[in-house]
Each structure stands twice: as C-alpha cells, then as structure tokens.
Design a protein around this motif. Sequence first.
Motif, PDB file in Angstrom:
ATOM      1  N   SER A   1      41.112  45.495  54.410  1.00  0.00           N
ATOM      2  CA  SER A   1      39.627  44.925  54.191  1.00  0.00           C
ATOM      3  C   SER A   1      39.780  43.323  54.441  1.00  0.00           C
ATOM      4  O   SER A   1      38.734  42.904  55.252  1.00  0.00           O
ATOM      5  CB  SER A   1      38.939  45.047  52.637  1.00  0.00           C
ATOM      6  OG  SER A   1      39.036  46.654  52.454  1.00  0.00           O
ATOM      7  N   GLN A   2      40.641  42.530  54.211  1.00  0.00           N
ATOM      8  CA  GLN A   2      40.844  41.119  54.434  1.00  0.00           C
ATOM      9  C   GLN A   2      40.738  41.082  55.923  1.00  0.00           C
ATOM     10  O   GLN A   2      40.131  40.095  56.479  1.00  0.00           O
ATOM     11  CB  GLN A   2      42.186  40.457  53.702  1.00  0.00           C
ATOM     12  CG  GLN A   2      41.854  40.574  52.310  1.00  0.00           C
ATOM     13  CD  GLN A   2      42.451  41.639  51.727  1.00  0.00           C
ATOM     14  OE1 GLN A   2      42.852  42.837  52.262  1.00  0.00           O
ATOM     15  NE2 GLN A   2      42.999  41.483  50.450  1.00  0.00           N
ATOM     16  N   GLU A   3      41.677  41.684  56.559  1.00  0.00           N
ATOM     17  CA  GLU A   3      41.895  41.820  58.076  1.00  0.00           C
ATOM     18  C   GLU A   3      40.731  42.161  58.941  1.00  0.00           C
ATOM     19  O   GLU A   3      39.988  41.570  59.841  1.00  0.00           O
ATOM     20  CB  GLU A   3      42.896  42.824  58.530  1.00  0.00           C
ATOM     21  CG  GLU A   3      44.294  42.175  58.071  1.00  0.00           C
ATOM     22  CD  GLU A   3      45.424  43.190  58.253  1.00  0.00           C
ATOM     23  OE1 GLU A   3      46.580  42.846  58.385  1.00  0.00           O
ATOM     24  OE2 GLU A   3      45.040  44.551  58.362  1.00  0.00           O
ATOM     25  N   LEU A   4      39.762  43.025  58.202  1.00  0.00           N
ATOM     26  CA  LEU A   4      38.630  43.684  58.708  1.00  0.00           C
ATOM     27  C   LEU A   4      37.517  42.574  58.784  1.00  0.00           C
ATOM     28  O   LEU A   4      36.843  42.371  59.742  1.00  0.00           O
ATOM     29  CB  LEU A   4      38.186  44.977  58.141  1.00  0.00           C
ATOM     30  CG  LEU A   4      36.963  45.720  58.597  1.00  0.00           C
ATOM     31  CD1 LEU A   4      37.343  46.201  60.323  1.00  0.00           C
ATOM     32  CD2 LEU A   4      36.842  46.915  57.724  1.00  0.00           C
ATOM     33  N   LEU A   5      37.348  41.953  57.298  1.00  0.00           N
ATOM     34  CA  LEU A   5      36.518  40.680  57.504  1.00  0.00           C
ATOM     35  C   LEU A   5      36.708  39.606  58.458  1.00  0.00           C
ATOM     36  O   LEU A   5      35.680  39.358  58.996  1.00  0.00           O
ATOM     37  CB  LEU A   5      36.462  40.424  56.050  1.00  0.00           C
ATOM     38  CG  LEU A   5      35.535  39.015  55.703  1.00  0.00           C
ATOM     39  CD1 LEU A   5      34.133  39.389  55.891  1.00  0.00           C
ATOM     40  CD2 LEU A   5      35.848  38.480  54.299  1.00  0.00           C
ATOM     41  N   ALA A   6      38.057  39.308  58.501  1.00  0.00           N
ATOM     42  CA  ALA A   6      38.275  38.323  59.738  1.00  0.00           C
ATOM     43  C   ALA A   6      37.984  38.752  61.140  1.00  0.00           C
ATOM     44  O   ALA A   6      37.287  38.068  61.822  1.00  0.00           O
ATOM     45  CB  ALA A   6      39.730  37.896  59.626  1.00  0.00           C
ATOM     46  N   VAL A   7      38.071  40.060  61.414  1.00  0.00           N
ATOM     47  CA  VAL A   7      37.978  40.497  62.893  1.00  0.00           C
ATOM     48  C   VAL A   7      36.495  40.562  62.925  1.00  0.00           C
ATOM     49  O   VAL A   7      35.977  40.013  64.213  1.00  0.00           O
ATOM     50  CB  VAL A   7      38.675  41.919  62.936  1.00  0.00           C
ATOM     51  CG1 VAL A   7      38.053  42.567  64.336  1.00  0.00           C
ATOM     52  CG2 VAL A   7      40.133  41.875  62.937  1.00  0.00           C
ATOM     53  N   VAL A   8      35.817  41.004  62.082  1.00  0.00           N
ATOM     54  CA  VAL A   8      34.168  41.049  61.965  1.00  0.00           C
ATOM     55  C   VAL A   8      33.513  39.590  62.514  1.00  0.00           C
ATOM     56  O   VAL A   8      32.822  39.412  63.146  1.00  0.00           O
ATOM     57  CB  VAL A   8      33.845  41.988  60.906  1.00  0.00           C
ATOM     58  CG1 VAL A   8      32.072  41.689  60.998  1.00  0.00           C
ATOM     59  CG2 VAL A   8      33.914  43.334  61.187  1.00  0.00           C
ATOM     60  N   LYS A   9      34.190  38.826  61.819  1.00  0.00           N
ATOM     61  CA  LYS A   9      33.586  37.205  61.588  1.00  0.00           C
ATOM     62  C   LYS A   9      33.823  36.686  63.016  1.00  0.00           C
ATOM     63  O   LYS A   9      33.027  36.051  63.688  1.00  0.00           O
ATOM     64  CB  LYS A   9      34.207  36.366  60.605  1.00  0.00           C
ATOM     65  CG  LYS A   9      33.801  36.872  59.259  1.00  0.00           C
ATOM     66  CD  LYS A   9      32.352  36.492  58.647  1.00  0.00           C
ATOM     67  CE  LYS A   9      32.364  34.816  58.542  1.00  0.00           C
ATOM     68  NZ  LYS A   9      30.880  34.508  57.980  1.00  0.00           N
ATOM     69  N   ILE A  10      35.132  36.789  63.547  1.00  0.00           N
ATOM     70  CA  ILE A  10      35.180  36.477  64.862  1.00  0.00           C
ATOM     71  C   ILE A  10      34.565  37.147  65.972  1.00  0.00           C
ATOM     72  O   ILE A  10      34.139  36.308  66.926  1.00  0.00           O
ATOM     73  CB  ILE A  10      36.948  36.536  65.043  1.00  0.00           C
ATOM     74  CG1 ILE A  10      37.752  35.687  64.375  1.00  0.00           C
ATOM     75  CG2 ILE A  10      36.998  36.377  66.654  1.00  0.00           C
ATOM     76  CD1 ILE A  10      39.263  36.307  64.332  1.00  0.00           C
ATOM     77  N   LEU A  11      34.425  38.471  65.860  1.00  0.00           N
ATOM     78  CA  LEU A  11      33.561  39.030  66.699  1.00  0.00           C
ATOM     79  C   LEU A  11      32.034  38.582  66.756  1.00  0.00           C
ATOM     80  O   LEU A  11      31.542  38.431  67.996  1.00  0.00           O
ATOM     81  CB  LEU A  11      33.431  40.587  66.422  1.00  0.00           C
ATOM     82  CG  LEU A  11      33.035  41.679  67.220  1.00  0.00           C
ATOM     83  CD1 LEU A  11      33.636  41.715  68.637  1.00  0.00           C
ATOM     84  CD2 LEU A  11      33.044  43.205  66.731  1.00  0.00           C
ATOM     85  N   MET A  12      31.566  38.316  65.813  1.00  0.00           N
ATOM     86  CA  MET A  12      30.062  37.969  65.626  1.00  0.00           C
ATOM     87  C   MET A  12      30.188  36.284  66.108  1.00  0.00           C
ATOM     88  O   MET A  12      29.163  36.037  66.866  1.00  0.00           O
ATOM     89  CB  MET A  12      29.502  37.767  64.169  1.00  0.00           C
ATOM     90  CG  MET A  12      29.336  39.157  63.848  1.00  0.00           C
ATOM     91  SD  MET A  12      28.330  39.053  62.319  1.00  0.00           S
ATOM     92  CE  MET A  12      29.453  38.867  60.940  1.00  0.00           C
TER      93      MET A  12
END
Length: 321
Positions: free
Chosen positions: A78-89
Amino acid sequence: MNKQNIRLLTLFDKLKSGKFFRKSDEATRFNVSEKTIQRDIDDIREYLGIEYPGSYLDFNRKEKYYFINRQESKYISSQELLAVVKILMDSRAFPKEEMHQIIDRLLDLSVNENKKLIESIISNEKYLYESLQNSKSIFETLWELGKSIDTKNVIQVSYKKENEDLAKTKMLKPVGLIFSEFYFYLIAYEANEDLDFPKTYRVDRIEDITILPTKFKVPYSDRFQEGEFKKRVQFMYSGELLHIKFRYTGWSPQAILDRLPTAKIIQQDVTGVYFTAEVFGEGIKMWLLSQAEYIEVLEPAHFRETIAQTIRKIHDLYGEQ
C-alpha cells in the motif's frame, strides 16, 4: 457453460477486482440456496490457495461479507502504491478520465483495509487533477511505437509541430521511448538522413503512424539504450554529444549530480566544485544558462563561446536603455 461455472466465474471476478459479496445476496441473485453458495466459496478458497499463493478468501464477521485478502509481501504494498499514484498524478501525462481509470485500477491492487485510506489521501488531488493543454489519448500510439521498436521496422508518421498548420510526413527508424517532464517522446533516427545522434519527437504530436515492412539494423555494439540516452539529455533536446567541464559555486553539488547522472566531481577547492559530464548539446545549454552566475563552462572552448554569445544577447536585452 453451465450455470454453476457461470456463477463461480462471476463470484471470482467480483472478488479479484477488489469487491466483496455476501452469501445471502448471491443466493438470492442466482436463485440458489446459501448452501450452494457456500460450496462455491469453498471452491474459490481452494483455487486461490493453488493459483494465487499469498492471497486467501477472508470473511468480515461484523459486516458478513467475503473478500480476497492479499499478503502485501507478495504484491505491491500500500505504501508503494500510494507513492506510484502520487507520481502518476504529478506527471499529468494523461487526460483526466483516463488518469482516473488508471488510478482506480491500481487501487484495486491494494489490500481492502488500506484501499479506503489511500483513496482518502489522494481524493482532493484526484478531484482537482488537470491534464495538459490539448491532452489526448496516446495509449494506442505508444503501443504501436513500442512494437516497431521491438521488431526494428521503419515507420511512417504524420508529425505536426506546435506552430505548424499542417503535419509533415517523416520516415523514421524508432529506437526508444522516454517519458520526461510531462510528455512521452519517441527517440528515432531519420531514415533518409545519416546523423550520429537520434532526434526526439513528442508522441502526442504524432497524428498517424504506419509500421512499414522495411527493417533496419542496429549493431549490438551501437544498440540504443533509453537509460543511457536519458542520462545525457536535458529537456529532451538532443544535438552533438559533448564532454564538458564546468565550475559550480552554488550551495548543492548533490543537486548537480542528481540532475546530470553522467557528472563527476574532479576537483573541489575555495573557488568552487569542478565537474565533468557527457551530455547532448542543445538541452544542456538551456539548463546551464538557467543556473545563472553559479556555473561557469570551462571546456570545450567552442561550447564555452556559444554560452558566452547567448549571455551577451541576454545582456543586450536587459542592458541599460
């Protein structure tokens, strides 16, 4: 397919997409007994244990529903997923509707108890997300370019620059795809030119692409590598490959090393920090000038003079009237 298979696949598809179900609701939906749904649950539980190690069918006793629980050590956390989504946006690379679809699909990879937390953290940024001006879908174009790079086929594209009224037809030898500062770029050699370095083309400016049967060769010793190219390019402007030396008097040499991956510190004294780097000319010129008085280009001499000429032109613009 018989009714049992359809029911099993429907239930499994719902669970796999991150949703949940209640035994009583599904019994009513399929017009079967809860005992029948329980047999389906047992089959799904057994299947998960065989084909999806790290996942298991869990039961929320308070709300009385079944859901797939994933051990994060086996999947993206979940921590990795949050980081990926933030970078993507932050990339702003896709139209708003497409960006929302991608984020929603990524969030389905999260374990259930953390999905709502991630949604809460990103909700405001997701709602206020703004894509780039003239943003358009480029997934199909990226896919076609990727295939042509892999098969080494010459392509014909209709390419329209920002200030041109009509698109121009170009024959290209595609060698790489790179994302940098909001945009995807195709790295390619012009099929009808003999240049030592490739050119960059913004993917969103490609209006049409045709993969031709003509093949081109890239000797292994000269094989293009996106990672190595990106280390040497700034603002996606290529040009002549240069070996430069410069003196830096700013407060963060680490920022220089992060910005220029090929840079090396060769000397450091009271006059500053001395670097060498291998870079492509046009983009690095723009970046060096952005550093104002904190960087002095020392070598090569012709590139130092190019920088000096530009600075003189800037002085003429801002000099005393």
